[in-house]
Design a protein around this motif. Structure first.
Motif, PDB file in Angstrom:
ATOM      1  N   TRP A   1       2.497  -1.033  -6.828  1.00 52.39           N
ATOM      2  CA  TRP A   1       2.490  -2.370  -6.238  1.00 52.39           C
ATOM      3  C   TRP A   1       1.038  -2.791  -6.007  1.00 52.39           C
ATOM      4  O   TRP A   1       0.521  -2.791  -4.913  1.00 52.39           O
ATOM      5  CB  TRP A   1       3.290  -2.402  -4.948  1.00 52.39           C
ATOM      6  N   ASP A   2       0.388  -3.153  -7.089  1.00 53.76           N
ATOM      7  CA  ASP A   2      -0.984  -3.643  -7.029  1.00 53.76           C
ATOM      8  C   ASP A   2      -0.956  -5.162  -7.167  1.00 53.76           C
ATOM      9  O   ASP A   2       0.113  -5.770  -7.115  1.00 53.76           O
ATOM     10  CB  ASP A   2      -1.828  -2.986  -8.120  1.00 53.76           C
ATOM     11  N   SER A   3      -2.107  -5.781  -7.353  1.00 56.36           N
ATOM     12  CA  SER A   3      -2.148  -7.242  -7.400  1.00 56.36           C
ATOM     13  C   SER A   3      -1.360  -7.806  -8.580  1.00 56.36           C
ATOM     14  O   SER A   3      -0.645  -8.799  -8.439  1.00 56.36           O
ATOM     15  CB  SER A   3      -3.589  -7.743  -7.428  1.00 56.36           C
TER      16      SER A   3
ATOM     17  N   LEU B   1       0.638 -15.621   0.570  1.00 53.63           N
ATOM     18  CA  LEU B   1      -0.563 -15.016   1.156  1.00 53.63           C
ATOM     19  C   LEU B   1      -0.304 -14.498   2.566  1.00 53.63           C
ATOM     20  O   LEU B   1      -1.033 -13.643   3.061  1.00 53.63           O
ATOM     21  CB  LEU B   1      -1.714 -16.027   1.187  1.00 53.63           C
TER      22      LEU B   1
ATOM     23  N   GLN C   1       0.812  -1.218   0.000  1.00 58.27           N
ATOM     24  CA  GLN C   1       0.000   0.000   0.000  1.00 58.27           C
ATOM     25  C   GLN C   1       0.851   1.276   0.000  1.00 58.27           C
ATOM     26  O   GLN C   1       0.383   2.328  -0.425  1.00 58.27           O
ATOM     27  CB  GLN C   1      -0.931   0.019   1.222  1.00 58.27           C
TER      28      GLN C   1
ATOM     29  N   HIS D   1       2.252  -7.373  -7.862  1.00 62.69           N
ATOM     30  CA  HIS D   1       2.682  -8.323  -6.832  1.00 62.69           C
ATOM     31  C   HIS D   1       3.071  -9.664  -7.458  1.00 62.69           C
ATOM     32  O   HIS D   1       4.115 -10.226  -7.139  1.00 62.69           O
ATOM     33  CB  HIS D   1       1.555  -8.515  -5.809  1.00 62.69           C
ATOM     34  N   VAL D   2       2.240 -10.144  -8.373  1.00 59.63           N
ATOM     35  CA  VAL D   2       2.523 -11.414  -9.051  1.00 59.63           C
ATOM     36  C   VAL D   2       3.816 -11.304  -9.860  1.00 59.63           C
ATOM     37  O   VAL D   2       4.681 -12.189  -9.807  1.00 59.63           O
ATOM     38  CB  VAL D   2       1.337 -11.830  -9.948  1.00 59.63           C
TER      39      VAL D   2
END
Length: 78
Positions: free
Chosen positions: A34-36, A60, A29, A39-40
């Motif tokens: 750095w969103d989903s 997770l 955040q 992140h991947v």
């Protein structure tokens, strides 16, 4: 303390300035981009850089960069 190698991967993958501060308490955040999806891509880049593989449940449970660093170290010690 976060390794310079991990910081470098994070900065490169998220296209951050070299001076962008990254420490143990840094969370997604607090980092632009750095969103989903980021992140991947970041996890894939870390796996490639360090020659490790993450399991879904492991990632997770990562609340911040300090926990990510600890996970990378554990993987490298195996």
């Amino acid at each position: 303390m976060i390794s310079e190698r991990l910081k470098s991967v994070i900065r490169a993958q998220l296209r951050l300035e070299a001076s962008f501060p990254i420490d143990e308490e840094t969370t997604a955040q607090k980092v632009p981009g750095w969103d989903s999806l980021g992140h991947v891509a970041l996890l894939a880049a870390i796996e490639h850089e360090f020659g490790i593989r993450f399991r879904t449940l492991e990632v997770l449970r990562i609340p911040n960069v300090g926990a990510l660093q600890a996970l990378v170290f554990r993987k490298l010690l195996r």
